[in-house]
Design an enzyme around this catalytic site. Sequence first.
Site, PDB file in Angstrom:
ATOM      1  N   ASP A 284       0.723  -1.231   0.251  1.00 40.81           N
ATOM      2  CA  ASP A 284      -0.075   0.061  -0.011  1.00 40.81           C
ATOM      3  C   ASP A 284       0.837   1.300  -0.063  1.00 40.81           C
ATOM      4  O   ASP A 284       0.712   2.040   0.792  1.00 40.81           O
ATOM      5  CB  ASP A 284      -0.903  -0.059   1.130  1.00 40.81           C
ATOM      6  CG  ASP A 284      -2.039  -1.288   1.045  1.00 40.81           C
ATOM      7  OD1 ASP A 284      -2.427  -1.385   0.104  1.00 40.81           O
ATOM      8  OD2 ASP A 284      -2.378  -1.546   2.203  1.00 40.81           O
TER       9      ASP A 284
ATOM     10  N   LYS B  65     -11.659  -5.847  -6.069  1.00 37.92           N
ATOM     11  CA  LYS B  65     -12.988  -5.762  -5.512  1.00 37.92           C
ATOM     12  C   LYS B  65     -14.016  -5.459  -6.597  1.00 37.92           C
ATOM     13  O   LYS B  65     -14.910  -4.489  -6.460  1.00 37.92           O
ATOM     14  CB  LYS B  65     -13.115  -4.646  -4.200  1.00 37.92           C
ATOM     15  CG  LYS B  65     -12.263  -5.146  -3.251  1.00 37.92           C
ATOM     16  CD  LYS B  65     -12.500  -4.090  -1.935  1.00 37.92           C
ATOM     17  CE  LYS B  65     -11.554  -4.446  -0.807  1.00 37.92           C
ATOM     18  NZ  LYS B  65     -10.199  -4.037  -0.886  1.00 37.92           N
ATOM     19  N   LEU B  66     -13.786  -5.937  -7.864  1.00 42.42           N
ATOM     20  CA  LEU B  66     -14.656  -5.782  -8.989  1.00 42.42           C
ATOM     21  C   LEU B  66     -16.171  -5.945  -8.567  1.00 42.42           C
ATOM     22  O   LEU B  66     -16.650  -6.942  -8.101  1.00 42.42           O
ATOM     23  CB  LEU B  66     -14.407  -6.615 -10.135  1.00 42.42           C
ATOM     24  CG  LEU B  66     -12.770  -6.630 -10.638  1.00 42.42           C
ATOM     25  CD1 LEU B  66     -12.513  -7.596 -11.635  1.00 42.42           C
ATOM     26  CD2 LEU B  66     -12.673  -5.053 -11.229  1.00 42.42           C
ATOM     27  N   PHE B  67     -17.075  -4.763  -9.301  1.00 46.07           N
ATOM     28  CA  PHE B  67     -18.344  -5.087  -8.873  1.00 46.07           C
ATOM     29  C   PHE B  67     -18.919  -4.110 -10.086  1.00 46.07           C
ATOM     30  O   PHE B  67     -18.809  -2.978 -10.187  1.00 46.07           O
ATOM     31  CB  PHE B  67     -18.729  -4.336  -7.638  1.00 46.07           C
ATOM     32  CG  PHE B  67     -20.237  -4.344  -7.291  1.00 46.07           C
ATOM     33  CD1 PHE B  67     -20.985  -5.761  -7.316  1.00 46.07           C
ATOM     34  CD2 PHE B  67     -20.983  -3.386  -7.455  1.00 46.07           C
ATOM     35  CE1 PHE B  67     -22.350  -5.726  -6.887  1.00 46.07           C
ATOM     36  CE2 PHE B  67     -22.363  -3.362  -7.004  1.00 46.07           C
ATOM     37  CZ  PHE B  67     -23.057  -4.415  -6.738  1.00 46.07           C
TER      38      PHE B  67
END
EC number: 4.1.1.23
Length: 229
Positions: free
Chosen positions: A11, A63-65
């Site tokens: 990160d 975190k595909l949506f």
Amino acid sequence: MSDDRLIVALDVPNVVQGLALAEKLGDAVSFYKIGLGMLTGGGLALANELKQDHGKRIFLDMKLFDISATVEAAVRGLAQFNLDFLTVHGDPHVVRAAKEGAAGSDTKILAVTILTSLDRTDLDDCLIRDGEMLDLVAERAGRAFEAGADGVISSPHEATMIRALPEAKGRLIVTPGVRPTGSASGDQKRIATPRQAIADGADHIVVGRPIWQHQDPRAAAQMVVADLP
């Protein structure tokens, strides 16, 4: 020696810093997570370099949506990078589309249950229905497994409960929100130590700031590994 149960979250802002951190960690770490923040700073190039040139395992936390066709197309493109893990939201239509996109590759699709930075108050603010956190996570995990997810992302607090689900047999549990003893919790709300997370059923733990903010990241990673059961 590294232990691939430990996944270090890169990160940091950009590829240059990511590579510098990976160089400091050397053979103490074999598995890295690259999230959305890094993706805008060249994260896919970093993933490819770490994978192809350094032999590291890669977890791309996107975190595909979206609608099914878009998710399937996105995963198909990303699978060309030989990713080990890729995250999507746990809605069944998203999981099924991701599995279609990953077909023919070794990429494991992991479904997000409820973010480890959220608690019941946050869920109320998001108008998510009433219910105990454990029950909501169990329901989402079960639906994701039924849709074909290779594993789920959950907090350490829910790992034991998920591991006990009949649908979880042979599936992966990956837990962020892991903090070595004495580390600040940061923006995580449902946390545990590395030892506790693995003992409770997690296959992999994700640790970021307690390692890369440490004055000696390599030593910090080695201490986490030494704490694993």
